[in-house]
Design a protein around this motif. Structure first.
Motif, PDB file in Angstrom:
ATOM      1  N   TYR A 195     -55.084 -26.508   0.449  1.00 59.56           N
ATOM      2  CA  TYR A 195     -54.355 -25.710  -0.367  1.00 59.56           C
ATOM      3  C   TYR A 195     -53.532 -24.454   0.450  1.00 59.56           C
ATOM      4  N   ASN A 196     -53.989 -24.312   1.576  1.00 62.87           N
ATOM      5  CA  ASN A 196     -53.499 -23.323   2.420  1.00 62.87           C
ATOM      6  C   ASN A 196     -52.392 -23.694   2.856  1.00 62.87           C
ATOM      7  N   THR A 197     -52.076 -25.051   3.190  1.00 68.88           N
ATOM      8  CA  THR A 197     -50.731 -25.528   3.926  1.00 68.88           C
ATOM      9  C   THR A 197     -49.617 -25.443   2.538  1.00 68.88           C
ATOM     10  N   VAL A 198     -49.956 -25.567   1.358  1.00 68.63           N
ATOM     11  CA  VAL A 198     -48.881 -25.343   0.319  1.00 68.63           C
ATOM     12  C   VAL A 198     -48.749 -24.056   0.074  1.00 68.63           C
ATOM     13  N   LEU A 199     -49.756 -23.170   0.050  1.00 65.91           N
ATOM     14  CA  LEU A 199     -49.613 -21.848  -0.363  1.00 65.91           C
ATOM     15  C   LEU A 199     -48.933 -21.270   0.613  1.00 65.91           C
ATOM     16  N   GLN A 200     -48.745 -21.516   1.993  1.00 69.37           N
ATOM     17  CA  GLN A 200     -48.054 -20.597   3.197  1.00 69.37           C
ATOM     18  C   GLN A 200     -46.583 -20.879   2.863  1.00 69.37           C
ATOM     19  N   GLU A 201     -46.380 -22.408   2.534  1.00 66.16           N
ATOM     20  CA  GLU A 201     -44.882 -22.711   2.329  1.00 66.16           C
ATOM     21  C   GLU A 201     -44.467 -22.074   0.965  1.00 66.16           C
ATOM     22  N   LEU A 202     -45.282 -21.866   0.242  1.00 63.25           N
ATOM     23  CA  LEU A 202     -44.827 -21.670  -1.245  1.00 63.25           C
ATOM     24  C   LEU A 202     -44.379 -19.970  -1.185  1.00 63.25           C
ATOM     25  N   ILE A 203     -45.393 -19.253  -0.263  1.00 58.64           N
ATOM     26  CA  ILE A 203     -45.177 -17.720  -0.283  1.00 58.64           C
ATOM     27  C   ILE A 203     -43.810 -17.522   0.390  1.00 58.64           C
ATOM     28  N   VAL A 204     -43.544 -18.207   1.463  1.00 60.10           N
ATOM     29  CA  VAL A 204     -42.266 -18.177   2.035  1.00 60.10           C
ATOM     30  C   VAL A 204     -41.038 -18.239   1.137  1.00 60.10           C
ATOM     31  N   GLN A 205     -41.009 -19.514   0.459  1.00 57.30           N
ATOM     32  CA  GLN A 205     -39.943 -19.740  -0.403  1.00 57.30           C
ATOM     33  C   GLN A 205     -39.750 -18.625  -1.446  1.00 57.30           C
ATOM     34  N   HIS A 206     -41.001 -18.243  -2.022  1.00 55.66           N
ATOM     35  CA  HIS A 206     -41.063 -17.189  -3.146  1.00 55.66           C
ATOM     36  C   HIS A 206     -40.339 -15.938  -2.709  1.00 55.66           C
ATOM     37  N   HIS A 207     -40.784 -15.635  -1.254  1.00 49.48           N
ATOM     38  CA  HIS A 207     -40.245 -14.550  -0.566  1.00 49.48           C
ATOM     39  C   HIS A 207     -38.699 -14.313  -0.562  1.00 49.48           C
ATOM     40  N   LEU A 208     -38.050 -15.602  -0.245  1.00 50.74           N
ATOM     41  CA  LEU A 208     -36.582 -15.641  -0.197  1.00 50.74           C
ATOM     42  C   LEU A 208     -36.196 -15.303  -1.493  1.00 50.74           C
ATOM     43  N   MET A 209     -36.709 -15.965  -2.506  1.00 51.07           N
ATOM     44  CA  MET A 209     -36.168 -15.969  -3.976  1.00 51.07           C
ATOM     45  C   MET A 209     -36.131 -14.442  -4.274  1.00 51.07           C
ATOM     46  N   LYS A 210     -37.531 -13.781  -4.284  1.00 48.91           N
ATOM     47  CA  LYS A 210     -37.716 -12.353  -4.584  1.00 48.91           C
ATOM     48  C   LYS A 210     -36.531 -11.483  -3.816  1.00 48.91           C
ATOM     49  N   TYR A 211     -36.360 -11.407  -2.663  1.00 51.00           N
ATOM     50  CA  TYR A 211     -35.435 -10.406  -1.950  1.00 51.00           C
ATOM     51  C   TYR A 211     -33.944 -11.019  -1.893  1.00 51.00           C
ATOM     52  N   LYS A 212     -33.723 -11.898  -2.694  1.00 47.92           N
ATOM     53  CA  LYS A 212     -32.420 -12.114  -2.673  1.00 47.92           C
ATOM     54  C   LYS A 212     -31.463 -10.932  -3.639  1.00 47.92           C
ATOM     55  N   ARG A 213     -30.301 -10.551  -3.381  1.00 47.67           N
ATOM     56  CA  ARG A 213     -29.895  -9.427  -4.080  1.00 47.67           C
ATOM     57  C   ARG A 213     -29.435  -9.720  -5.329  1.00 47.67           C
ATOM     58  N   THR A 214     -29.626 -10.943  -5.717  1.00 46.99           N
ATOM     59  CA  THR A 214     -29.297 -11.372  -7.446  1.00 46.99           C
ATOM     60  C   THR A 214     -30.468 -11.479  -8.151  1.00 46.99           C
ATOM     61  N   TYR A 215     -31.687 -11.278  -7.372  1.00 46.19           N
ATOM     62  CA  TYR A 215     -32.932 -11.458  -8.010  1.00 46.19           C
ATOM     63  C   TYR A 215     -33.211 -10.512  -9.108  1.00 46.19           C
ATOM     64  N   ARG A 216     -33.670 -11.145 -10.226  1.00 49.03           N
ATOM     65  CA  ARG A 216     -34.351 -10.150 -11.249  1.00 49.03           C
ATOM     66  C   ARG A 216     -35.250 -10.889 -11.831  1.00 49.03           C
ATOM     67  N   TYR A 217     -36.390 -10.316 -11.992  1.00 50.38           N
ATOM     68  CA  TYR A 217     -37.702 -11.023 -12.735  1.00 50.38           C
ATOM     69  C   TYR A 217     -37.322 -11.182 -13.974  1.00 50.38           C
ATOM     70  N   ASP A 218     -37.769 -12.578 -14.705  1.00 53.62           N
ATOM     71  CA  ASP A 218     -37.731 -12.702 -15.950  1.00 53.62           C
ATOM     72  C   ASP A 218     -39.156 -13.665 -16.362  1.00 53.62           C
ATOM     73  N   ALA A 219     -39.293 -13.652 -17.668  1.00 55.12           N
ATOM     74  CA  ALA A 219     -40.509 -14.219 -18.220  1.00 55.12           C
ATOM     75  C   ALA A 219     -40.602 -15.842 -17.914  1.00 55.12           C
ATOM     76  N   VAL A 220     -39.281 -16.439 -17.785  1.00 60.10           N
ATOM     77  CA  VAL A 220     -39.385 -18.009 -17.749  1.00 60.10           C
ATOM     78  C   VAL A 220     -39.727 -18.406 -16.309  1.00 60.10           C
ATOM     79  N   PHE A 221     -39.128 -17.462 -15.134  1.00 57.33           N
ATOM     80  CA  PHE A 221     -39.347 -17.551 -14.000  1.00 57.33           C
ATOM     81  C   PHE A 221     -40.720 -17.434 -13.788  1.00 57.33           C
TER      82      PHE A 221
END
Length: 299
Positions: A92-118
């Motif tokens: 689980y940890n292997t996947v979680l660590q990779e996932l949080i890196v990619q989620h971080h890159l999405m979250k801090y893109k200038r065009t990011y805006r949270y929505d319910a489908v995401f």
């Protein structure tokens, strides 16, 4: 949607004696996880550094403010580890660590805006990946720590995902794609996404969003191939990108099933070995006891 096999991993990762167990299948999963890497490039957030036109070319004026600087990936991962200090089984940890890196890159893109489908897409991915975790309480605690490490609210993710799931269950193939002509809370969410994706605001497509769309179709029992095409058109989303990302997602789930099956076999072997060692030790103790009693009786 393919369900990930439920397994028990209480013997994996760290034992009661704090001895870490190296699991070959965790390496197998890590090597195959590349297929689910979100192909978003790391954005270099501008620090407002520019050359002055009224001075020497060598003079640089810094216009950076601390509020413009997002946290680093390392800081996000560190926040997660501080919030959840218990050991996590390696598969689980292997996947979680990779996932949080990619989620971080999405979250801090200038065009990011949270929505319910995401949010629905991420919750779906998380629940599938963590299927079979030894403790439901720990699984929820990890979710809380993960989302908070990204400076977002886990309750909002869960509530919005639940809201969309309930709405989708009440839809049909036809009503699902007719949201632009109807009123309602979820319909308003989808209309807002369509407007932003159509160029009237900030929108950043991601694989979490694609999985969210897939979940809506699944819950509405909209199995016709044309429904996804029409839904993408209504939302101003590129269907080809959605198809590609859903293929990657399904492939990941398939690999997770294989990895967890390997772990299941590993756990069974280790359990059998422990039982055999325990039986041998018990037999030896019984023999020693009998010999001791025999020697005492002969004195």
């Amino acid at each position: 949607m393919a369900a990930v096999t439920s397994l028990s991993f209480s013997a994996i990762g760290q034992t009661s004696g704090d001895r870490k167990v190296n699991v070959p299948s965790a390496r197998y999963l890590a090597s195959n996880f590349d297929g689910f890497r979100f192909r978003s490039s790391l954005l270099y957030h501008s620090a407002g550094v520019r050359a002055s036109t009224s001075a020497s070319p060598s003079v640089v004026r810094c216009m950076c403010t601390t509020t413009d600087i997002p946290p680093t990936v390392s800081e996000t991962k560190s926040n997660f580890l501080k919030a959840y200090k218990r050991p996590i089984p390696s598969v689980y940890n292997t996947v979680l660590q990779e996932l949080i890196v990619q989620h971080h890159l999405m979250k801090y893109k200038r065009t990011y805006r949270y929505d319910a489908v995401f949010a629905l897409g991420f919750v779906t991915v998380y629940d599938q990946l963590m299927e079979g975790y030894p403790s439901d309480e720990d699984r929820d605690a990890i979710f809380q720590a993960y989302i908070r490490a990204l400076n977002e609210e886990p309750e909002q993710y869960r509530n919005d995902a639940r809201k969309l799931e309930e709405w989708a269950r009440a839809q049909t193939s036809s009503s699902l794609i007719e949201f632009p002509s109807r009123d309602g809370e979820v319909e308003a969410i989808l209309k807002d996404i369509a407007e932003r994706a159509g160029g009237k605001g900030s929108f950043s497509y991601s694989r979490f969003f694609a999985v969210g769309l897939f979940r809506l179709l699944e819950l509405a029992n909209a199995t016709e191939p044309t429904v996804l095409e029409k839904l993408c058109a209504a939302l101003n989303i590129n269907k080809r990108s959605v198809d590609r990302d859903l293929d990657v997602y399904r492939n990941l789930l398939s690999k997770l099933v294989q990895a967890k099956e390997l772990l299941k076999e590993y756990v069974a072997r280790e359990k059998k070995k422990r039982e055999e060692r325990s039986e041998t030790q018990t037999a030896n103790e019984a023999v020693k006891k009998c010999l001791g009693e025999f020697q005492y009786a002969g004195q």
